[in-house]
Design a protein around this motif. Structure first.
Motif, PDB file in Angstrom:
ATOM      1  N   GLU A  69      -0.845 -12.626 -40.012  1.00  0.00           N
ATOM      2  CA  GLU A  69      -2.201 -11.684 -39.914  1.00  0.00           C
ATOM      3  C   GLU A  69      -1.988 -10.742 -39.019  1.00  0.00           C
ATOM      4  O   GLU A  69      -1.734 -10.872 -37.597  1.00  0.00           O
ATOM      5  CB  GLU A  69      -3.113 -12.579 -39.425  1.00  0.00           C
ATOM      6  CG  GLU A  69      -3.360 -14.028 -40.435  1.00  0.00           C
ATOM      7  CD  GLU A  69      -4.516 -14.795 -40.076  1.00  0.00           C
ATOM      8  OE1 GLU A  69      -4.953 -14.709 -38.660  1.00  0.00           O
ATOM      9  OE2 GLU A  69      -4.743 -15.855 -40.392  1.00  0.00           O
TER      10      GLU A  69
ATOM     11  N   SER B 213     -11.706 -18.596 -30.913  1.00  0.00           N
ATOM     12  CA  SER B 213     -10.723 -19.345 -30.188  1.00  0.00           C
ATOM     13  C   SER B 213     -10.756 -19.568 -28.739  1.00  0.00           C
ATOM     14  O   SER B 213     -10.510 -20.411 -28.098  1.00  0.00           O
ATOM     15  CB  SER B 213      -9.389 -18.713 -30.553  1.00  0.00           C
ATOM     16  OG  SER B 213      -8.071 -19.440 -29.783  1.00  0.00           O
TER      17      SER B 213
ATOM     18  N   SER C  35     -12.252 -14.349 -35.224  1.00  0.00           N
ATOM     19  CA  SER C  35     -11.401 -15.368 -35.239  1.00  0.00           C
ATOM     20  C   SER C  35     -10.989 -15.776 -33.594  1.00  0.00           C
ATOM     21  O   SER C  35     -10.872 -16.720 -32.906  1.00  0.00           O
ATOM     22  CB  SER C  35     -10.158 -15.459 -36.190  1.00  0.00           C
ATOM     23  OG  SER C  35      -9.298 -16.515 -35.969  1.00  0.00           O
TER      24      SER C  35
ATOM     25  N   TYR D 149      -3.691 -17.762 -29.629  1.00  0.00           N
ATOM     26  CA  TYR D 149      -4.112 -17.204 -30.979  1.00  0.00           C
ATOM     27  C   TYR D 149      -3.403 -16.153 -31.611  1.00  0.00           C
ATOM     28  O   TYR D 149      -3.023 -16.143 -32.797  1.00  0.00           O
ATOM     29  CB  TYR D 149      -5.584 -16.412 -30.551  1.00  0.00           C
ATOM     30  CG  TYR D 149      -6.252 -15.695 -31.611  1.00  0.00           C
ATOM     31  CD1 TYR D 149      -6.622 -16.250 -32.800  1.00  0.00           C
ATOM     32  CD2 TYR D 149      -5.683 -14.339 -31.532  1.00  0.00           C
ATOM     33  CE1 TYR D 149      -6.961 -15.153 -33.843  1.00  0.00           C
ATOM     34  CE2 TYR D 149      -6.345 -13.429 -32.844  1.00  0.00           C
ATOM     35  CZ  TYR D 149      -6.768 -13.909 -33.872  1.00  0.00           C
ATOM     36  OH  TYR D 149      -7.020 -13.112 -34.671  1.00  0.00           O
TER      37      TYR D 149
ATOM     38  N   LEU E  46     -13.156  -9.566 -39.117  1.00  0.00           N
ATOM     39  CA  LEU E  46     -12.840 -10.920 -39.272  1.00  0.00           C
ATOM     40  C   LEU E  46     -11.858 -11.538 -38.101  1.00  0.00           C
ATOM     41  O   LEU E  46     -11.973 -12.619 -37.583  1.00  0.00           O
ATOM     42  CB  LEU E  46     -12.513 -11.672 -40.419  1.00  0.00           C
ATOM     43  CG  LEU E  46     -13.730 -11.495 -41.465  1.00  0.00           C
ATOM     44  CD1 LEU E  46     -13.168 -11.841 -42.941  1.00  0.00           C
ATOM     45  CD2 LEU E  46     -14.791 -12.197 -41.043  1.00  0.00           C
TER      46      LEU E  46
ATOM     47  N   THR F 210     -21.977 -20.699 -39.311  1.00  0.00           N
ATOM     48  CA  THR F 210     -20.810 -20.454 -38.717  1.00  0.00           C
ATOM     49  C   THR F 210     -21.302 -19.601 -37.408  1.00  0.00           C
ATOM     50  O   THR F 210     -20.353 -19.919 -36.387  1.00  0.00           O
ATOM     51  CB  THR F 210     -20.192 -19.036 -39.635  1.00  0.00           C
ATOM     52  OG1 THR F 210     -19.576 -19.883 -40.855  1.00  0.00           O
ATOM     53  CG2 THR F 210     -18.943 -18.589 -38.652  1.00  0.00           C
TER      54      THR F 210
END
Length: 431
Positions: free
Chosen positions: A239, A201, A197, A230, A193, A137
Motif C-alpha cells: 500500500e 491503528s 487506516s 502501521y 482511506l 465504522t
C-alpha cells in the motif's frame, strides 16, 4: 473514575448526516401535481380544438417518481387518467384516434414513472446499507467521547474534509485508567482511506496503552511503535498511497490527586490554556518529532508538566483550524480570537458553549469548504477528587514473557526493546 454521556457539542457534519432520507415528501408531491395539472389544463382549454395539450399529463408521473414511492406514483398515474377523462367530457378532442393517444401516453408515462421510482428505492436501500456500515465504522474508529470523565468536563468537534466521509485523518480519544485519565489528539499525514487506516491503528494503540501503562512515557513509546507497525504493514501489503506515514499528536495525562497535566508534544500545535480567571495563554510545550519518525534515531519527546487546577480549560485543535482561510487567504488566528470569545462567555458557561462559539467563529472566517479535517477538543477540570478507574474488580496483574520476536521484513527498530506491562489488565477492559 466514572464517565457518562457524550460530548455536549457535536460536529454539524455529523448532525447533518445521521440518515439518508428520501428526496421529497407529500408537500413536494402535491406541489408538483398541482402546478402540473393547472398548467396542462389551462393550456388545453386555451388552445384550439384541433390542438390539445392534455396528453402532457403523462409527464407528471415521471416527475413525481423522483420524489415518492412506487405506490404513490401509480396512484398519481390513475389520477391523471381521471383528469384526462374529465377534460374529455368538458371539451372532447376531435374525432379520430387522438382520444386514444392521450390515455396511452399517460399510461406509458406512468409505467416509466413506476420503473424510475422502483430504481430509486433500490438505490436508496443500498445507500442506507452503506450509511449504516459507515456509521458502524465511525463508532469503531472514532467512538463518542464522554461528556464527563471523573472531574474532567469534555466537549469535542470533528468535521472531515470530504463531504461524504464520516472519518478522516484526524484522531482523538479519552481513555480513563487506574493511573489517571489519558487523552490524545493527532493528525495523520495524507488523506483518504490510508489516513483513516493509520488513525485507526493509532487509536487502537492509545486505548490499550492508555489504560494499561502507568508511565505516560510508555504510552508515548507505544504510540510510536503503533505508527511504525502501521508503516511496516503498509509496505508489506504494497500500500503505497501513504508511504512512510507519520502523525503529529498531543498526548495528555491527568495524574490523579494533582492539579496538573502532563503533555507530550509530537510535533503538534501546542494547546491553548484558559485559566479559571479567563486569561488565555499558550503554554511552553516544546515539540518533538512526529509519531513514526523514531526509526530515524530521534528520541521521543519528554512529557511537560503544567499546572491545571479547578476551572482551568485546555483547548486542543488540529491544523484544520489554523489553516482555514478567509476570502483574502488569511489563516484563522485562533490564538488571537479565543480571548475575545472567552470574554463574551458567562462565568458558568460549560466547555461545550466555548466550543460552539469557537466553531461558529471559525466557520464565519472560513471561505468555501474546508480542505483539511478539523478536530477540536475542550477539556475543563471541575471540583472533586476522583478514585482510580478500573475496568472491573476481577483484574489480575500479569507480566508477559520478554522473548525477543524474530526479525523479518515486518520488524521495526522499536520492536527490539522490551515492552512489559506494569499495570492492571482485564478481559473486560474498555474498548
Amino acid at each position: 473514575m466514572p464517565f457518562s454521556g457524550s460530548s455536549s457539542f457535536t460536529s454539524p457534519t455529523r448532525e447533518a448526516r445521521p440518515t439518508v432520507r428520501p428526496t421529497g415528501g407529500w408537500r413536494a408531491v402535491l406541489l408538483v401535481m398541482l402546478v402540473g395539472v393547472v398548467t396542462v389544463v389551462s393550456l388545453d382549454l386555451a388552445t384550439p380544438a384541433d390542438f390539445r395539450t392534455r396528453a402532457l399529463l403523462g409527464l407528471l408521473p415521471m416527475g413525481v417518481a423522483v420524489l415518492t414511492s412506487v405506490m404513490t406514483t401509480a396512484m398519481v398515474t390513475g389520477g391523471m387518467l381521471v383528469v384526462y377523462i374529465g377534460l374529455q367530457l368538458v371539451s372532447p378532442v376531435p374525432s379520430g384516434g387522438w382520444g386514444v393517444v392521450g390515455p396511452l401516453l399517460i399510461a406509458t408515462g406512468g409505467l416509466l414513472g413506476v420503473l424510475i421510482a422502483r430504481r430509486r428505492e433500490e438505490q436508496h436501500a443500498r445507500l442506507q446499507a452503506v450509511t449504516a456500515i459507515a456509521e458502524a465504522t465511525q463508532r469503531a474508529v472514532m467512538r463518542a467521547v464522554p461528556e464527563h470523565v471523573g472531574n474532567l468536563h469534555i466537549a469535542d468537534f470533528y468535521q472531515p474534509a470530504a463531504r461524504a466521509a464520516r472519518v478522516g485523518g484526524d484522531w482523538y480519544d479519552v481513555q480513563p485508567s487506574p493511573h489517571g485519565v489519558r487523552a490524545v489528539l493527532g493528525d495523520v499525514s495524507g488523506k483518504g482511506l490510508p489516513a483513516v487506516s493509520a488513525s485507526a491503528s493509532l487509536l487502537g494503540a492509545f486505548r490499550e496503552a492508555g489504560y494499561h501503562e502507568a508511565d505516560v512515557r510508555e504510552v508515548a513509546r507505544r504510540l510510536e511503535i503503533g505508527m511504525q507497525r502501521y508503516s511496516a504493514w503498509a509496505r508489506v501489503m504494497g500500500e503505497e498511497e501513504l508511504p512512510d506515514a507519520f502523525s503529529t499528536a498531543l498526548l495528555l495525562h491527568f495524574p490523579p490527586g494533582t492539579d496538573a497535566v502532563d503533555i507530550v508534544n509530537f510535533g503538534h500545535e501546542p494547546p491553548l490554556v484558559v485559566g479559571a480567571d479567563g486569561r488565555v495563554h499558550t503554554p511552553e510545550v516544546p515539540p518533538g518529532v512526529p509519531l513514526g519518525m523514531g526509526a530515524l534515531g530521534a528520541a521521543l519527546p519528554e512529557p511537560v508538566r503544567l499546572p491545571f487546577g479547578v476551572g482551568d480549560t485546555l483547548v486542543l485543535f488540529t491544523d484544520g483550524v489554523t489553516e482555514s482561510r478567509d476570502d483574502d487567504g488569511v489563516f484563522y488566528p485562533v490564538r488571537d480570537r479565543l480571548p475575545g470569545l472567552v470574554r463574551e462567555l458567562p462565568a458558568d458557561a460549560p466547555p461545550g458553549e466555548l466550543l460552539r462559539r469557537l466553531v461558529h467563529d471559525l466557520h464565519g472566517h472560513r471561505h468555501g469548504s474546508t480542505s483539511d479535517d478539523t478536530a477540536i477538543t475542550v477539556v475543563r477540570r471541575t471540583a472533586g477528587n476522583v478514585a482510580p478507574y478500573a475496568a472491573d474488580t476481577d483484574a489480575v496483574l500479569y507480566e508477559p514473557a520478554r522473548a525477543q520476536p524474530p526479525r523479518d521484513q515486518y520488524a521495526t527498530d522499536m520492536r527490539e526493546r522490551a515492552c512489559p506491562s506494569r499495570s492492571t489488565s482485564s478481559t473486560k477492559a474498555i474498548a
